[in-house]
Write an enzyme that holds these catalytic residues in place. Structure first.
Site, PDB file in Angstrom:
ATOM      1  N   ARG A   1      -2.643   2.987 -10.820  1.00  0.00           N
ATOM      2  CA  ARG A   1      -1.901   2.469  -9.339  1.00  0.00           C
ATOM      3  C   ARG A   1      -3.186   1.533  -8.722  1.00  0.00           C
ATOM      4  O   ARG A   1      -3.912   2.466  -8.937  1.00  0.00           O
ATOM      5  CB  ARG A   1      -0.923   3.090  -8.610  1.00  0.00           C
ATOM      6  CG  ARG A   1       0.136   3.256  -9.173  1.00  0.00           C
ATOM      7  CD  ARG A   1       0.775   4.784  -8.761  1.00  0.00           C
ATOM      8  NE  ARG A   1       1.181   4.215  -8.087  1.00  0.00           N
ATOM      9  CZ  ARG A   1       1.506   5.201  -6.181  1.00  0.00           C
ATOM     10  NH1 ARG A   1       0.670   5.102  -5.894  1.00  0.00           N
ATOM     11  NH2 ARG A   1       2.695   4.237  -4.972  1.00  0.00           N
TER      12      ARG A   1
ATOM     13  N   ARG B   1      -8.078  -0.714   6.351  1.00  0.00           N
ATOM     14  CA  ARG B   1      -7.132  -0.316   5.020  1.00  0.00           C
ATOM     15  C   ARG B   1      -6.835  -1.888   3.960  1.00  0.00           C
ATOM     16  O   ARG B   1      -6.471  -2.151   2.837  1.00  0.00           O
ATOM     17  CB  ARG B   1      -6.679   0.615   5.198  1.00  0.00           C
ATOM     18  CG  ARG B   1      -5.094   1.266   4.518  1.00  0.00           C
ATOM     19  CD  ARG B   1      -4.183   2.224   4.809  1.00  0.00           C
ATOM     20  NE  ARG B   1      -3.100   2.266   4.017  1.00  0.00           N
ATOM     21  CZ  ARG B   1      -2.240   3.146   4.374  1.00  0.00           C
ATOM     22  NH1 ARG B   1      -2.238   3.694   5.620  1.00  0.00           N
ATOM     23  NH2 ARG B   1      -1.799   3.067   3.811  1.00  0.00           N
TER      24      ARG B   1
ATOM     25  N   GLU C   1      11.912   3.917   2.704  1.00  0.00           N
ATOM     26  CA  GLU C   1      10.532   5.941   2.901  1.00  0.00           C
ATOM     27  C   GLU C   1      10.487   4.609   5.044  1.00  0.00           C
ATOM     28  O   GLU C   1      10.493   5.369   5.351  1.00  0.00           O
ATOM     29  CB  GLU C   1       9.457   5.659   2.860  1.00  0.00           C
ATOM     30  CG  GLU C   1       8.170   6.284   3.321  1.00  0.00           C
ATOM     31  CD  GLU C   1       7.085   6.232   2.465  1.00  0.00           C
ATOM     32  OE1 GLU C   1       6.454   7.009   2.948  1.00  0.00           O
ATOM     33  OE2 GLU C   1       7.430   6.103   1.328  1.00  0.00           O
TER      34      GLU C   1
ATOM     35  N   HIS D   1       3.643  -0.026  10.450  1.00  0.00           N
ATOM     36  CA  HIS D   1       3.533   1.319  10.090  1.00  0.00           C
ATOM     37  C   HIS D   1       3.342   1.841  12.071  1.00  0.00           C
ATOM     38  O   HIS D   1       3.041   1.982  12.066  1.00  0.00           O
ATOM     39  CB  HIS D   1       2.157   1.427  10.029  1.00  0.00           C
ATOM     40  CG  HIS D   1       2.028   2.869   9.612  1.00  0.00           C
ATOM     41  ND1 HIS D   1       1.388   3.774  10.497  1.00  0.00           N
ATOM     42  CD2 HIS D   1       1.393   2.777   7.942  1.00  0.00           C
ATOM     43  CE1 HIS D   1       0.925   5.126   9.268  1.00  0.00           C
ATOM     44  NE2 HIS D   1       0.766   4.055   8.142  1.00  0.00           N
TER      45      HIS D   1
ATOM     46  N   GLU E   1      -5.275   8.751  -1.864  1.00  0.00           N
ATOM     47  CA  GLU E   1      -4.646  10.194  -0.754  1.00  0.00           C
ATOM     48  C   GLU E   1      -5.034  11.022  -1.356  1.00  0.00           C
ATOM     49  O   GLU E   1      -3.790  12.471  -1.825  1.00  0.00           O
ATOM     50  CB  GLU E   1      -2.971   9.892  -0.648  1.00  0.00           C
ATOM     51  CG  GLU E   1      -2.963   8.696  -0.385  1.00  0.00           C
ATOM     52  CD  GLU E   1      -1.340   8.551  -0.088  1.00  0.00           C
ATOM     53  OE1 GLU E   1      -1.102   8.237   0.918  1.00  0.00           O
ATOM     54  OE2 GLU E   1      -0.955   8.439  -1.177  1.00  0.00           O
TER      55      GLU E   1
ATOM     56  N   ASP F   1       1.968  -0.388   2.431  1.00  0.00           N
ATOM     57  CA  ASP F   1       2.492   0.430   2.485  1.00  0.00           C
ATOM     58  C   ASP F   1       4.565   0.559   1.963  1.00  0.00           C
ATOM     59  O   ASP F   1       4.817   1.060   3.000  1.00  0.00           O
ATOM     60  CB  ASP F   1       2.715   2.084   2.940  1.00  0.00           C
ATOM     61  CG  ASP F   1       3.181   3.220   2.347  1.00  0.00           C
ATOM     62  OD1 ASP F   1       3.075   3.114   0.538  1.00  0.00           O
ATOM     63  OD2 ASP F   1       2.801   4.042   2.704  1.00  0.00           O
TER      64      ASP F   1
END
Length: 736
Positions: A358, A370, A427, A555, A325, A399
């Site tokens: 990480r 991904r 989140e 997502h 990112e 994620d």
């Protein structure tokens, strides 16, 4: 948060005339008076450490502690003594007397044989408890009934003291105790995604609790309470700053502030860690490069480690997000993740520090899927990392989605210690206003069988080192803590912090038992309260999965802030930041084909797991659309088509929230009105937003599939364009 124009619900319609107001207020007052007398008003600050006498139904045989024998020569020993005095004062109505010897019934001895001669004389067997384990035993000393909490170190005694208080709080019979316990994981760490300006990335509970501007001169008492809470559940480390790190945190000015926090946490067995920005040698060191193989870079990091340990002798080490990112990393110089991690590991090794590197990496160079990139980058490096490096792996390959399969890296790197990374802050599960108990999510992942060495090779066994013989073990949780008075933004989100800590201590604990434990400590031991609350908690995460996208969809949230539904999101700088990339819905079907006929992500799992995931008839329906693109008309186990089943799950999710609201409303009067009112308001928000998720998702997927709604399924009240037009530019927790 309410979307503009969205239909709202009013739980108690308030009249507009003066007489009406009087009648309404009177009726509310009478209903409260008629109910069971509520507990004292509370705001949630005390978390699960309320030590409320009324909430601890004591067994008739349970001893009352009249004496406390505890050393106080060190800050850690004083912390133990003071916590016991505080807890027993609340639970018993009065604190025990401090004593130096047992001369009557009801003595409590807490400490180590080295610090407390009375424990040394007992010659207890503590050999297998390590540095953090403890023994709690009922026995007789000089003819008097007594209880001892013994350990090899102050840290073990601290955890034992909290375990005893937990037993008292939850109403256990402690008249004849014989308990031995020790953590199964060595490093049990919170990751704060807190920036130096007090913004919290993915934070839903106010600002960062770290007031960097006032440190080190002002040590907020909240810091001690933070440490107490973490110690009570066995957390022994905290990463103070965001993984999207600012190199300034490594400058002398900030290290002085970090040292002040470390001093505050030390008595509670908590070490501090920092997220290190890989490009720090350039940004604050004046070097022209951060190449991990450059001698000047290596010297810079060694000097920086020496500087840190001079100020913080028990500094834990570094957490690093690199080449993900947009973050800098070793790949900027043609080097590997192992090269980058080992650079820092070598600098920390003389001081006993560790690197948590990480594995959350993805880039445009992996356009196919991904989900595969972390495995592809890290498995070839197995065995290339230094002994003090842990690779920190998210629970799933995308994620922190409401449901994911376990990450294929677990079990695939037998020569490298892997550290679980769970997200405590929600989140993707409704921020702080949706009730979603994550203990069930954590349990689902930890109990997943990797099958890398036959049956029983669970993710938990990868983490605790028993599967591959690893000595360096750990778990990390992305914190949900902020400056809100109740710490986590909502009272029920405290349970996720609690559950994370308990599972980091012992990954084999059942989620239901943890939920009951937390409920008893937080709301009391009344069975009429405990049973319905635990029922709500255990059903809550599945409800969120249902109304946000069941059957393996993932997502589907709005762009950027991740608030609310956005299955239509497409375009922008990256395909894998869009929803359409993941659901791949067409007129004919839906789902991401990760089978051997598609991206072949299934082959990253052990053969026994891959065979199941690869077969649409054998893969669990909860993961069907994660691994397969199938027809809308595919028959499901229920007898419905996939389209009908998806609609059923959306409606079931909304109905589950509605049921939670009704359950909670029935607890009015049994729970203090302040906490009851906030939870009731949040459940109302959750029902409204679950309906929004349901309606917007159905409107979109119907526009793609062209399928009619079956009889009994209500159509969305607005056209798709309405849901697509909603915007929330200031939703909390966004990245900056």
């Amino acid at each position: 948060m309410k979307a503009a124009g969205m239909p709202g619900r009013r739980a108690h319609a308030r009249p507009r005339t003066a007489r009406g107001w009087f009648r309404w207020a009177t009726s509310i007052a009478l209903s409260v008076c008629a109910a069971v007398a509520p507990a004292a008003a509370e705001d949630g600050y005390d978390l699960w450490l309320r030590y409320a006498q009324a909430g601890a139904e004591r067994s008739a045989q349970a001893p009352r502690f009249e004496q406390l024998l505890a050393a106080d020569a060190t800050p850690a020993q004083r912390a133990i003594r003071d916590e016991l005095l505080r807890g027993l004062r609340g639970l018993q109505g009065r604190a025990p007397a401090l004593a130096e010897r047992v001369d009557r019934a009801g003595a409590l001895l807490v400490g180590t044989p080295h610090a407390l001669p009375a424990i040394e004389r007992l010659r207890l067997d503590l050999h297998d408890l390590g540095d953090e384990g403890y023994l709690i035993r009922s026995l007789r000393i000089d003819g008097h009934p007594a209880t001892v909490v013994a350990a090899n170190t102050d840290a073990g005694a601290l955890y034992g003291a909290f375990a005893l208080l937990r037993a008292l709080q939850t109403g256990q019979d402690i008249a004849a105790l014989d308990l031995r316990d020790a953590p199964r994981l060595r490093h049990r760490v919170l990751n704060h995604w807190d920036d130096l300006d007090r913004h919290v990335e993915r934070g839903y509970a106010g600002q960062s609790i770290w007031d960097w501007h006032r440190l080190p001169g002002w040590i907020d008492p909240r810091y001690t309470d933070y440490a107490r809470a973490n110690a009570s559940i066995g957390i022994n480390g905290t990463v103070l700053n965001n993984v999207n790190a600012d190199a300034q945190v490594l400058t002398p000015m900030y290290l002085e502030k970090v040292a002040a926090l470390a001093d505050t946490f030390r008595p509670w067995g908590i070490r501090v860690y920092l997220s290190a920005r890989f490009s720090a040698p350039i940004e604050i060191g004046g070097l022209a490069t951060a190449d991990p193989l450059d001698p000047a870079v290596r010297r810079w990091w060694r000097a920086k480690a020496d500087e840190i340990y001079a100020a913080i002798p028990d500094f834990g080490g570094f957490l690093v997000k690199a080449n993900s990112e947009g973050q800098p990393g070793p790949q900027d110089y043609g080097r590997t993740h192992a090269d980058g991690a080992n650079l820092l590991a070598d600098a920390l090794a003389p001081h006993g520090g560790i690197v948590m590197w990480r594995a959350f990496v993805y880039s445009d160079e992996e356009p196919e899927d991904r989900a595969k990139q972390a495995y592809n980058e890290f498995v070839p490096l197995d065995g290339a990392f230094r002994d003090n490096v842990m690779v920190q792996v998210k629970n799933g390959p995308i994620d922190f989605q409401p449901r994911e399969p376990f990450h294929p890296l677990f079990g695939a790197m037998p020569r490298t210690p892997l550290m679980m990374e769970f997200q405590i802050t929600k989140e993707y599960l409704g921020f702080s206003t949706h009730l979603a108990y994550l203990g069930t999510l954590y349990e689902e992942v930890l109990r997943a069988d990797t099958h890398v060495q036959g049956e029983g090779a669970t993710v938990a066994r990868v983490l605790d080192g028993s599967l591959h013989g690893q000595a360096l073990t750990g778990m990390a949780g992305v914190a949900n803590i902020g400056s809100d008075r109740n710490w986590s933004g909502s009272h029920f989100d405290q349970a996720n912090w609690y559950a994370y800590g308990r599972l980091a201590w012992n990954p084999g604990l059942p989620a239901r038992a943890i939920a009951e434990e937390w409920t008893r400590m937080t709301f009391g031991n009344d069975p009429a309260v405990v049973a319905p609350i635990v029922g709500m908690m255990m059903a809550s995460r599945e409800a969120v999965v249902d109304y946000t996208g069941a059957l393996g969809l993932h997502h589907l949230m709005a762009r950027g802030h991740h608030y609310g539904p956005g299955p239509w999101v497409e375009g922008g700088p990256r395909a894998d930041w869009t929803s359409v990339y993941f659901h791949r819905a067409t007129r004919d079907g839906i789902g991401f084909d990760r089978s051997r006929r598609g991206s072949d992500a299934v082959s990253q799992y052990a053969p026994a797991v891959a065979e199941v995931f690869d077969d649409p008839d054998r893969v669990p329906e909860e993961l069907l659309l994660w691994f397969h693109h199938v027809s809308w008309d595919r028959p499901m186990a229920s007898g419905r088509t996939l389209w009908e089943e998806l609609l059923h799950r959306y409606d079931r999710g909304v109905a589950s929230v509605r049921a939670m609201r009704a359950t909670w409303a029935g607890l009015a009067g049994r729970i203090d009105p302040e906490r009851h009112a906030q939870v009731a308001a949040f459940l109302a928000i959750q029902e409204q937003e679950a309906q929004w998720w349901r309606d917007a998702s159905i409107a979109y997927f119907q526009s793609i599939s062209g399928r009619p709604l079956p009889p009994g399924v209500a159509p969305p009240p607005h056209p798709l364009a309405y849901y697509q037009s909603l915007a929330f530019p200031h939703a909390p927790g966004d990245t900056q």
